[in-house]
Design an enzyme around this catalytic site. Sequence first.
Site, PDB file in Angstrom:
ATOM      1  N   ASN A 104       0.860  -1.178   0.000  1.00 48.46           N
ATOM      2  CA  ASN A 104       0.000   0.000   0.000  1.00 48.46           C
ATOM      3  C   ASN A 104       0.897   1.228   0.000  1.00 48.46           C
ATOM      4  O   ASN A 104       1.480   1.586   1.022  1.00 48.46           O
ATOM      5  CB  ASN A 104      -0.897  -0.014   1.250  1.00 48.46           C
TER       6      ASN A 104
ATOM      7  N   ARG B 252      -2.268  -1.866  -3.651  1.00 52.00           N
ATOM      8  CA  ARG B 252      -3.531  -1.185  -3.349  1.00 52.00           C
ATOM      9  C   ARG B 252      -3.596   0.084  -4.203  1.00 52.00           C
ATOM     10  O   ARG B 252      -2.665   0.882  -4.250  1.00 52.00           O
ATOM     11  CB  ARG B 252      -3.579  -0.790  -1.877  1.00 52.00           C
TER      12      ARG B 252
ATOM     13  N   HIS C 269     -12.974   2.213  -0.122  1.00 55.52           N
ATOM     14  CA  HIS C 269     -12.837   1.117   0.868  1.00 55.52           C
ATOM     15  C   HIS C 269     -13.348  -0.213   0.308  1.00 55.52           C
ATOM     16  O   HIS C 269     -13.740  -1.103   1.075  1.00 55.52           O
ATOM     17  CB  HIS C 269     -13.652   1.396   2.156  1.00 55.52           C
TER      18      HIS C 269
ATOM     19  N   ARG D 262     -13.747  14.872   7.690  1.00 53.58           N
ATOM     20  CA  ARG D 262     -14.536  15.133   6.479  1.00 53.58           C
ATOM     21  C   ARG D 262     -16.006  15.268   6.848  1.00 53.58           C
ATOM     22  O   ARG D 262     -16.495  14.569   7.739  1.00 53.58           O
ATOM     23  CB  ARG D 262     -14.397  13.983   5.479  1.00 53.58           C
TER      24      ARG D 262
ATOM     25  N   GLU E 299      -7.478  -5.739   4.727  1.00 52.49           N
ATOM     26  CA  GLU E 299      -7.343  -5.367   3.317  1.00 52.49           C
ATOM     27  C   GLU E 299      -6.098  -6.000   2.694  1.00 52.49           C
ATOM     28  O   GLU E 299      -6.117  -6.389   1.528  1.00 52.49           O
ATOM     29  CB  GLU E 299      -7.290  -3.841   3.201  1.00 52.49           C
TER      30      GLU E 299
END
Length: 394
Positions: free
Chosen positions: A7, A88, A177, A236, A379
């Site tokens: 990643n 990723r 995601h 956010r 992940e």
Amino acid sequence: MKILAVNAGSSSLKFQMYEMPQEKVLISGVFERIGIDNSFYTIKLNGEKITHEVELSNHSVAVGFLTKELLENNIVDSLDEIKGVGHRTVQGADKISDSVIVNEYVEDIIQKYKTLAPLHNPASLVGIKAFKEYMPNAVHVAVFDTAFHQTMPEEAFMYAVPYEWYTEHAVRKYGMHGTSHKYVSRRINEILGRNDTKVIVCHLGNGGSLSAVVNGKCIDTSMGLTPNAGIVMGSRCGDIDASIIPYIMEVTGMSISEVDKALNKESGLLGISGVSSDSRDVEKGANDGNKRCILAQNIYVRRVVEYIAKYYVLMGGVDAICFTAGIGENSISTREKIIERLSVLGIKLDKEANNVRGEEKLITSKDSSIPCYVIPTNEELMIARDTYNLVDEK
Ligand code: ADP
């Protein structure tokens, strides 16, 4: 077979090396502050964590250190033993609907849609290039965050804006995601022992999104064209009235980039609480009686509940609700508040079972109409599985 899951961020690089198909983690680590001063990396091996302070002027230098660690720790005798590297990748727009072997077309797509993921897509390309340099014989696979959501129907992914915004500028919902939603929705199907299921995955991290998954396929998700849609996040705003933006620009004289920064970095839990974007700090503030922290928690919980209610109706029922990521796996009180507000659906929390962090567990009682689970996401493992499958097929 040795498979590396990677990643790459703009200044960081995380990796995990797996022995597949056993899914055994052989070594993992993270390189931080790449291209910045005081860079370092941490390696986790045999339960031990070792940090090295080194100069990491770019990602290629970081991959150089990574390969040195693999060889020196006898994880591999030669880099050729690494048959696949899974990268990723964030945004593949509507061009990529599954994990894919990286070729020129895939690199072009990552490049083309960098305006939709300005921090992530360029970093993925840099990562891919750096790993290809050291492992030219490995199969390089791109695992896109958006891919899992490509099964959404048109009525879920279209916005009610001028149609040309979609045809000419690719404005539509993509979701994020996806790798986590895919992992958790597969795991819950394993737990339920069937694939004909309707499940809701609540990925509640610093960034957060929910997805509605029918028979293993995503039919809706809460993030949109960008990650700044849906639930309240650390900093956010999530869903807001779009006309707030021109209004606030007019009354304050803020520029587009200032408003964008405010909505991405100064909103969410941080904006409401004025204390922190970290849910632990907000929780502590709320427990100490800070009114804005209490409000931030309440808005957060309400928004998650609204999405669960919406997906319950859209799917015509739900077989399981799953909580994952930092808050979903660890915040006992957030889960409790969410589940309490779902009692109208006959969902009943088992308070004792819910007293759990980072562990797979059923947290509702036997007589709950819908079972709720904590399912730690993974992940990296999902990336390794997809990469292994593509290498195996080759
Ligand atoms: P990211 O989106 O950066 O990957 P994570 O999935 O790591 O985020 O989630 C980070 C969030 O998880 C933070 O808000 C943090 O406060 C929360 N979190 C982590 N551990 C706990 C805990 N023990 N209790 C409550 N919240 C926690």
